[in-house]
Design a protein around this motif. Structure first.
Motif, short mmCIF file in Angstrom:
data_model
loop_
_atom_site.label_atom_id
_atom_site.label_comp_id
_atom_site.label_asym_id
_atom_site.label_seq_id
_atom_site.Cartn_x
_atom_site.Cartn_y
_atom_site.Cartn_z
N HIS A 102 -31.81 54.42 12.24
CA HIS A 102 -30.76 55.43 12.10
C HIS A 102 -29.38 54.78 12.26
N GLN A 103 -29.22 53.93 13.27
CA GLN A 103 -27.94 53.26 13.48
C GLN A 103 -27.59 52.36 12.29
N GLU A 104 -28.60 51.68 11.75
CA GLU A 104 -28.37 50.82 10.58
C GLU A 104 -27.95 51.67 9.38
N GLU A 105 -28.58 52.81 9.20
CA GLU A 105 -28.23 53.72 8.11
C GLU A 105 -26.79 54.23 8.29
N LEU A 106 -26.41 54.56 9.53
CA LEU A 106 -25.03 55.00 9.79
C LEU A 106 -24.04 53.88 9.49
N ARG A 107 -24.37 52.64 9.87
CA ARG A 107 -23.49 51.51 9.58
C ARG A 107 -23.36 51.30 8.07
N ARG A 108 -24.48 51.43 7.35
CA ARG A 108 -24.46 51.26 5.90
C ARG A 108 -23.60 52.33 5.24
N ILE A 109 -23.75 53.57 5.69
CA ILE A 109 -22.96 54.68 5.12
C ILE A 109 -21.48 54.48 5.44
N ALA A 110 -21.17 54.06 6.67
CA ALA A 110 -19.76 53.81 7.04
C ALA A 110 -19.17 52.70 6.19
N ALA A 111 -19.93 51.63 5.96
CA ALA A 111 -19.44 50.53 5.13
C ALA A 111 -19.24 51.00 3.69
#
Length: 170
Positions: A102-111
């Motif tokens: 989930h955190q990786e998905e949030l980082r990807r979306i933010a990027a």
């Protein structure tokens, strides 16, 4: 609850322990859960031991029999719930893995949002430099009553140069 059965008198522990298990099952019987372990909340662990076994193997040996289990265990294993502990560890590991995903998905979306925002960032028509956040905000339309920016296609430095040239021309 630890019960010690001694072979003194006419009572035979081999008959007494099963009868005691039968009479007290509602106090110690756990609830089987889908994970293959038992839930012992609000239950009393009843453990039986004989002095001869205790003398032979000592208090750290596998001499304790928890009611409902067909084998002897060490005291710590008899009062514990190793299957539930293993299940809890697996559940925690799965939860941690989901959290990392989930955190990786949030980082990807933010990027991705940041890249999209940078792609929309205006560029100075004179020098080609990208606008700063402050300059971008200043040239964005703020409403009908807002004062209009004099040079909305120029960065801050180029705008100052144009203003200086306009003042000298006058």
């Amino acid at each position: 609850m630890l019960l010690m059965f001694n072979r003194v008198g006419e009572r035979n522990p081999n008959r007494t322990v099963p009868r005691l298990q039968e009479l007290t099952w509602h106090l110690w019987q756990g609830e089987r859960l889908p994970g293959g372990h038992y839930l012992y909340d609000r239950k009393i662990p009843i453990i039986a031991v004989g002095p001869n076994q205790l003398r032979q193997l000592g208090p750290a040996g596998a001499v304790f029999r928890r009611f409902g289990r067909p084998y002897n265990q060490t005291l710590l294993k008899a009062i514990g719930n190793p299957r539930r502990e293993a299940h809890d560890i697996r559940q925690q590991a799965e939860y941690d893995a989901r959290q990392r995903e989930h955190q990786e998905e949030l980082r990807r979306i933010a990027a991705q949002h940041k890249a999209e925002r940078e792609a929309r960032r205006p560029v100075c028509a004179d020098c080609g430099a990208r606008f700063t956040d402050e300059r971008w905000k200043a040239v964005e339309p703020a409403g009908w009553s807002a004062t209009r920016e004099s040079h909305p296609h120029l960065c801050g430095d180029c705008k100052q140069r144009v203003h200086a040239a306009e003042r000298e021309a006058v």
